[in-house]
Design an enzyme around this catalytic site. Structure first.
Site, PDB file in Angstrom:
ATOM      1  N   GLY A  71       5.006 -38.702  24.632  1.00  0.00           N
ATOM      2  CA  GLY A  71       5.860 -37.536  24.471  1.00  0.00           C
ATOM      3  C   GLY A  71       6.657 -37.664  23.188  1.00  0.00           C
ATOM      4  CG  PHE A  72       6.983 -34.887  20.254  1.00  0.00           C
ATOM      5  CD1 PHE A  72       5.845 -34.493  20.930  1.00  0.00           C
ATOM      6  CD2 PHE A  72       7.655 -33.954  19.485  1.00  0.00           C
ATOM      7  CE1 PHE A  72       5.382 -33.172  20.839  1.00  0.00           C
ATOM      8  CE2 PHE A  72       7.198 -32.639  19.378  1.00  0.00           C
ATOM      9  CZ  PHE A  72       6.054 -32.251  20.067  1.00  0.00           C
ATOM     10  N   GLY A  73       9.763 -35.447  23.104  1.00  0.00           N
ATOM     11  CA  GLY A  73      10.877 -34.538  23.405  1.00  0.00           C
ATOM     12  C   GLY A  73      12.183 -35.283  23.587  1.00  0.00           C
ATOM     13  CG  ASN A  74      16.397 -34.570  25.947  1.00  0.00           C
ATOM     14  OD1 ASN A  74      16.345 -34.941  27.113  1.00  0.00           O
ATOM     15  ND2 ASN A  74      17.494 -34.617  25.224  1.00  0.00           N
ATOM     16  CB  VAL A  75      12.708 -37.746  28.181  1.00  0.00           C
ATOM     17  CG1 VAL A  75      12.547 -39.071  28.902  1.00  0.00           C
ATOM     18  CG2 VAL A  75      13.319 -36.689  29.092  1.00  0.00           C
ATOM     19  CB  ALA A  76      10.146 -39.403  23.764  1.00  0.00           C
ATOM     20  CD1 TRP A  77      16.053 -38.328  19.250  1.00  0.00           C
ATOM     21  CD2 TRP A  77      17.226 -37.723  21.082  1.00  0.00           C
ATOM     22  NE1 TRP A  77      17.387 -38.217  18.901  1.00  0.00           N
ATOM     23  CE2 TRP A  77      18.121 -37.848  19.992  1.00  0.00           C
ATOM     24  CE3 TRP A  77      17.731 -37.349  22.327  1.00  0.00           C
ATOM     25  CZ2 TRP A  77      19.491 -37.619  20.129  1.00  0.00           C
ATOM     26  CZ3 TRP A  77      19.089 -37.112  22.464  1.00  0.00           C
ATOM     27  CH2 TRP A  77      19.957 -37.244  21.377  1.00  0.00           C
TER      28      TRP A  77
ATOM     29  CG  ASP B   3      11.706 -30.692  34.004  1.00  0.00           C
ATOM     30  OD1 ASP B   3      12.113 -31.736  34.515  1.00  0.00           O
ATOM     31  OD2 ASP B   3      10.488 -30.477  33.797  1.00  0.00           O
TER      32      ASP B   3
ATOM     33  CE  LYS C  54      12.348 -30.258  37.764  1.00  0.00           C
ATOM     34  NZ  LYS C  54      12.932 -31.560  37.396  1.00  0.00           N
TER      35      LYS C  54
HETATM   36  O1  2IT Z   1      13.766 -34.279  36.454  1.00  0.00           O
HETATM   37  C1  2IT Z   1      15.003 -34.285  36.352  1.00  0.00           C
HETATM   38  O2  2IT Z   1      15.705 -35.090  36.983  1.00  0.00           O
HETATM   39  C2  2IT Z   1      15.622 -33.296  35.464  1.00  0.00           C
HETATM   40  N1  2IT Z   1      14.897 -32.531  34.841  1.00  0.00           N
HETATM   41  C3  2IT Z   1      17.110 -33.213  35.336  1.00  0.00           C
HETATM   42  C4  2IT Z   1      17.679 -32.393  36.431  1.00  0.00           C
HETATM   43  C5  2IT Z   1      19.162 -32.124  36.317  1.00  0.00           C
HETATM   44  O3  2IT Z   1      19.648 -31.401  37.210  1.00  0.00           O
HETATM   45  O4  2IT Z   1      19.810 -32.594  35.403  1.00  0.00           O
END
Ligand code: 2IT
Length: 445
Positions: free
Chosen positions: A237-243, A166, A126
């Protein structure tokens, strides 16, 4: 608590003072796997756990750049290359003012087990920076990304370490980072994932974390004889993951009534559907990091400085950031009749909340299982890049489905006791054993 765990944690804390988020992530894993560790002299003798909590390599660097006023700004960049037992280091980059070494170590540690659960050949890593896009122009973001990559490039590569996005790093940032890497190395390779569709990205990658999470929830519900259809969800949240999660819930006939930002949450009793879902992307692109404008745009209630866990729902999905749901929230959700919580953010629940759920035999699944669809499709992007070929969205989605089902099976295999599935234990033990075996096989490295 157990004396062995106590002394392990004391040793860790002495070596990593102040890294509270990292300690929290390690404790959760250690508590889950301790019995397996204790019962396996091969692991103990090789000090597998002690080795796992020490990153293979930690890189910290200066990121100088100049803003639109011509002033010099300096941020700190990081890449924590945690574990390469199963494949090249793999994991996202986070750009947010809250980023510290402790945060990236917790994320890299979690990523190692998550990536192991996906069944794909990826190690854990990370990185990121304390840079925040809030209030920055597109040009400033580009200059920052170029400076960041001007140092990072020497540490990464398609067979070494493959970063992705991320929080604060989406398609735009990946584009700037990729462009600079390509320019410095004079190589077009799959060194980053989350790339644009026309230049090496995979279909379904933007949706993957949210879709995968909902596929996982489908399996959890199936165990309870239930389905997504007709269920009411709260999402933070309201980002890519929530979407992505909201899109899939709508498709399956569920209803999402909240989204949230650092400023508070909105409650939309009719459900966040159609143009409202697309509006979330607009909000995110505005670089303001607030959700209140949704309430004005669609005439619904906004609760300033509050978390969405007050709302009465069937299922709660934390999709924002670490420690966003605490023990008090857990209690409130259960009192309000919530039947299931699935962490979509990384370590979205505090230890207090996780223990409260598990001790009450409440159905709860941790981020490293639920959100693994994101990195899984990153792994599929790497495969496609290696083949120099692209799969259709149906093909990628089918594989994502199978992977999430597999992760659910692993959680059940290692976490089921009587009629309760402890997903925390299942995910941690399942993820751990594969990494431990690979480390043993590869000798003292
Ligand atoms: O927390 C995660 O698993 C990510 N941000 C995606 C990591 C990735 O390499 O796609």
């Amino acid at each position: 608590m157990n004396a062995g765990i106590d002394s392990f944690m004391e040793g860790l804390k002495a070596r990593t003072p102040g890294e509270t988020e990292f300690h929290q992530a390690v404790l959760e894993v250690v508590e889950s796997v301790w019995d397996v560790y204790d019962a396996n002299p091969r692991y103990k003798q090789a000090k597998i756990l002690e080795r796992m909590v020490e990153p293979e390599r930690t890189i910290m660097f200066r990121v100088p750049w100049s803003n639109d006023k011509g002033e010099v700004e300096i941020n700190r960049g990081y890449r924590v290359e945690f574990n390469s037992a199963l494949g090249p280091y793999k994991g996202g980059l986070r750009f947010h003012r809250s980023v510290t070494l402790s945060i990236l170590k917790f994320l890299g540690f979690e990523q190692t087990f998550k990536n192991s659960l996906t069944t794909l050949p990826m190690g854990g890593g990370k990185g990121g920076s304390d840079f925040s896009a809030k209030g920055r122009s597109d040009n400033e973001i580009m200059r920052f990304c170029q400076s960041f990559m001007t140092e990072l490039f020497r540490h990464i590569g398609p067979n070494t370490d493959v970063p992705a996005g991320d929080i604060g790093v989406g398609g735009r940032e990946i584009g700037y980072l990729f462009g600079q890497y390509k320019r410095i190395r004079n190589e077009f390779t799959g060194v980053l994932t989350g790339k644009g569709l026309g230049w090496g990205g995979s279909l379904i990658r933007p949706e993957a974390t949210g879709y995968g999470a909902v596929y996982f929830v489908q399996h959890m519900l199936r165990e309870m004889g239930q389905e997504v259809k007709g269920k009411v969800f709260s999402v933070s949240g309201f980002g890519n993951v929530a979407w992505g999660a909201i899109s899939k819930i709508n498709e399956l006939g569920g209803k999402v009534v909240t989204v949230s930002g650092p400023d508070g949450y909105i409650y939309d009793p009719d459900g966040i559907t159609g143009a409202k879902v697309d509006y979330l992307l607009e909000l995110r692109e505005s670089n303001n990091d607030i959700v209140a404008p949704y309430a004005e745009e669609f005439g619904v209630q906004f609760f300033p400085d509050a978390k969405p866990w007050d709302a009465k729902v069937d299922i709660a999905l934390p999709c924002a950031t670490q420690n966003e749901l605490d023990e008090e929230d857990a209690r409130k959700l259960m009192e309000n009749g919530c039947m299931l919580v699935a962490e979509v953010s990384n370590m979205g629940c505090t230890s207090g909340a996780v223990n409260y759920f598990v001790n009450n035999k409440f159905i709860f699944a941790p981020g490293k299982a639920v959100n693994a669809g994101g990195v899984a499709v990153s792994g599929l992007e790497m495969s496609q890049n290696s083949m120099r070929y692209n799969w259709t969205s149906e093909e990628v989605d089918k594989r994502l489905h199978l992977i999430m089902q597999d992760i659910h099976n692993t959680c059940t295999k290692h976490g089921k006791s009587g009629d309760y599935i402890n997903y925390v234990k299942g995910a941690n033990v399942g993820g751990f054993v594969k990494v431990a075996e690979a480390m043993l096989a590869q000798g003292l490295v």
